[in-house]
Design a protein around this motif. Structure first.
Motif, mmCIF file in Angstrom:
data_model
loop_
_atom_site.group_PDB
_atom_site.id
_atom_site.type_symbol
_atom_site.label_atom_id
_atom_site.label_comp_id
_atom_site.label_asym_id
_atom_site.label_seq_id
_atom_site.Cartn_x
_atom_site.Cartn_y
_atom_site.Cartn_z
ATOM 1 N N TYR A 59 65.207 -5.281 45.520
ATOM 2 C CA TYR A 59 65.189 -5.130 44.344
ATOM 3 C C TYR A 59 65.983 -5.113 43.275
ATOM 4 C CZ TYR A 59 62.780 -4.732 39.258
ATOM 5 O OH TYR A 59 62.833 -4.787 38.520
ATOM 6 N N ASP A 60 66.535 -6.667 42.742
ATOM 7 C CA ASP A 60 67.730 -6.499 41.138
ATOM 8 C C ASP A 60 66.710 -6.276 40.485
ATOM 9 O OD1 ASP A 60 70.276 -6.783 40.364
ATOM 10 O OD2 ASP A 60 70.370 -9.008 41.628
ATOM 11 N N GLU A 61 67.362 -5.650 39.223
ATOM 12 C CA GLU A 61 66.681 -5.873 38.023
ATOM 13 C C GLU A 61 67.469 -6.443 37.174
ATOM 14 O OE1 GLU A 61 66.125 -1.687 34.809
ATOM 15 O OE2 GLU A 61 67.017 -1.145 36.142
ATOM 16 N N LEU A 62 68.536 -6.713 37.430
ATOM 17 C CA LEU A 62 69.304 -7.768 36.719
ATOM 18 C C LEU A 62 69.042 -8.432 36.572
ATOM 19 C CD1 LEU A 62 72.053 -8.614 34.908
ATOM 20 C CD2 LEU A 62 73.370 -8.125 36.613
ATOM 21 N N LYS A 63 68.115 -9.290 37.714
ATOM 22 C CA LYS A 63 67.787 -10.452 38.211
ATOM 23 C C LYS A 63 66.964 -10.735 37.735
ATOM 24 C CE LYS A 63 69.910 -12.779 42.346
ATOM 25 N NZ LYS A 63 70.374 -13.099 43.544
#
Length: 165
Positions: A59-63
């Motif tokens: 999981y990439d919060e920025l993306k």
């Protein structure tokens, strides 16, 4: 001496011999052969249960935030496209006495609004005719400076055509 008939006779006998050998080999292996199939033996993928492979990305919060911002911008643009642009409603004046000092100011503002609308319409007309936007703006300004009596887009186009011809 070898003639053409001997050569033809030799070729015919060879063909008969090959057919006879093929028939006898086929007859001899008739018991142990597999039935004919439309599948290739080499490299054919047999029907088997499908195996699914699941891949989990970290999981990439920025993306996710970037995607949410892009989505919000697109929704806003779509909403702006579907909503008609609001036009200024005429302002009703109260029946109270109006000071004379304010009346000329309102007339100047209304005149400037009309001039701005006419200027914009004339510029858009030139851009629609294929004139680049910067050149259209400069041409409209020059023509209005030379001839301030222009009140409609049709008059402007007529004067512009006379000037360019």
């Amino acid at each position: 001496m070898i003639t053409d008939s001997y050569i033809a006779h030799f070729i015919a006998m060879f063909i008969v011999f090959v057919i006879a050998c093929s028939f006898s080999v086929g007859w001899a292996k008739a018991d142990g052969t597999k039935p004919l199939s439309d599948k290739f033996e080499l490299g054919y993928i047999e029907d088997s249960p499908i195996q699914y492979v699941t891949v989990q990305e970290p999981y990439d919060e920025l993306k996710e935030l970037e995607r949410a911002v892009k989505l919000a911008k697109l929704k806003k643009q779509l909403k702006e496209l579907h909503e008609p642009t609001p036009t200024k409603a005429p302002v009703k004046q109260a029946k109270a006495p109006v000071k004379q000092a304010k009346a000329p100011a309102k007339q100047v503002v209304q005149k400037e609004d009309k001039d701005n609308l006419l200027f914009t319409d004339c510029k858009d007309a030139l851009v629609g005719l294929g004139v680049p936007a910067r050149k259209a703006k400069a041409d409209v300004q020059n023509l209005f400076d030379q001839n301030p009596n222009i009140k409609t887009v049709q008059q402007f186009i007529t004067e512009y055509g006379k000037r360019c011809a």
